[in-house]
Design an enzyme around this catalytic site. Sequence first.
Site, PDB file in Angstrom:
ATOM      1  N   LYS A   1      31.742  64.602  -4.546  1.00 18.15           N
ATOM      2  CA  LYS A   1      32.491  65.833  -4.796  1.00 18.15           C
ATOM      3  C   LYS A   1      32.387  66.311  -6.253  1.00 18.15           C
ATOM      4  CE  LYS A   1      35.695  65.597  -0.958  1.00 18.15           C
ATOM      5  NZ  LYS A   1      37.081  65.736  -0.520  1.00 18.15           N
TER       6      LYS A   1
ATOM      7  N   ASP B   1      40.580  71.744   0.609  1.00 18.01           N
ATOM      8  CA  ASP B   1      41.554  70.794   1.174  1.00 18.01           C
ATOM      9  C   ASP B   1      43.003  71.241   0.952  1.00 18.01           C
ATOM     10  OD1 ASP B   1      39.929  68.949   2.403  1.00 18.01           O
ATOM     11  OD2 ASP B   1      39.782  67.636   0.656  1.00 18.01           O
TER      12      ASP B   1
END
Length: 277
Positions: free
Chosen positions: A71, A108
């Site tokens: 990420k 998210d």
Amino acid sequence: MEVTARTRVAGVIGDPVRHSLSPVMQNAAFEAAGLDWVYVAFEVPRGSGARAVAAMGELAIAGLNVTMPHKAAAASACDELSAAAARLRSVNTVVLREDGTLYGDSTDGEGLVRSLAEEGVELEGRLVLVIGAGGAARAIVPSLDHAGARVTVSARRPEAADEAVVLTGGATAAYEQLGDAVVEADVVVNATPLGMAGEPPPFDPDRLEPRHTVVDLVYDPAQTPLIEAAAARGSRAVGGLGMLVHQGALAFTLWTGEEAPLDAMREAASRALTERS
Ligand code: NAP
């Protein structure tokens, strides 16, 4: 669906990645939306994440999801980041734009907020306790704060809890007195992986009351010990599947410009989870 030379390609990079529900969920979404797209999982070893993202242009890969451990590397490979991704220096979604540049976002946090809205969970002005201070916690804290919640983080490493709240003006709570923080909270969010291994939450579930909303970010299994304990205590219990679906839906829209077929995505993910168990 027939894959041809014109089919557009999206996918997920990660290591491990073979457990990912995203291929099932996103392919169901492309099909329901009538799009000539296909979604595959790329097992990319640690250290190669930035190169894999940079190769999107060469291979005309229209969109990627990014999972552990890439990420941060993926964020560094993007030309532009959303405010959420820039704050976290972490992306879970990359878009190859028409001019060849790469745009990174972190969906998210907004995914959790949308899933709670869908469940009718009010956040404005409510005290939300986030347990854990890893990648998921850091992603959701700013989004919960932005949605009007008063956020407190409690983690076994106090310095990690400090880092998770630093940009929000939120508070931290001592991990040793987690039970007291639970009693004070309106919404309790478990952002640790404890439930994945069937382990109980790090506080006495007898502290939960019917007025609590309890959220476990874990979606596999759906019935974690925390979710079961919350339901037994009469609390409202929300699992992680809704967040998974909504973060994926936000990615789908970023890549295709179209509204995501949420029902098809939820059904596909849920079916895959049931088949697995
Ligand atoms: P992570 O970066 O590894 O962070 C995990 C956090 O939990 C850290 O604060 C860690 O503390 C803490 N922790 C781990 N084991 C613990 C234990 N035995 N007792 C107390 N605390 C413990 O993981 P993540 O990426 O944040 O993910 C957390 C969970 O959320 C995972 O289960 C993941 O599947 C789930 N998740 C769900 C979604 C969704 O869409 N529903 C999205 C993202 C993540 P230390 O730092 O001290 O180790």
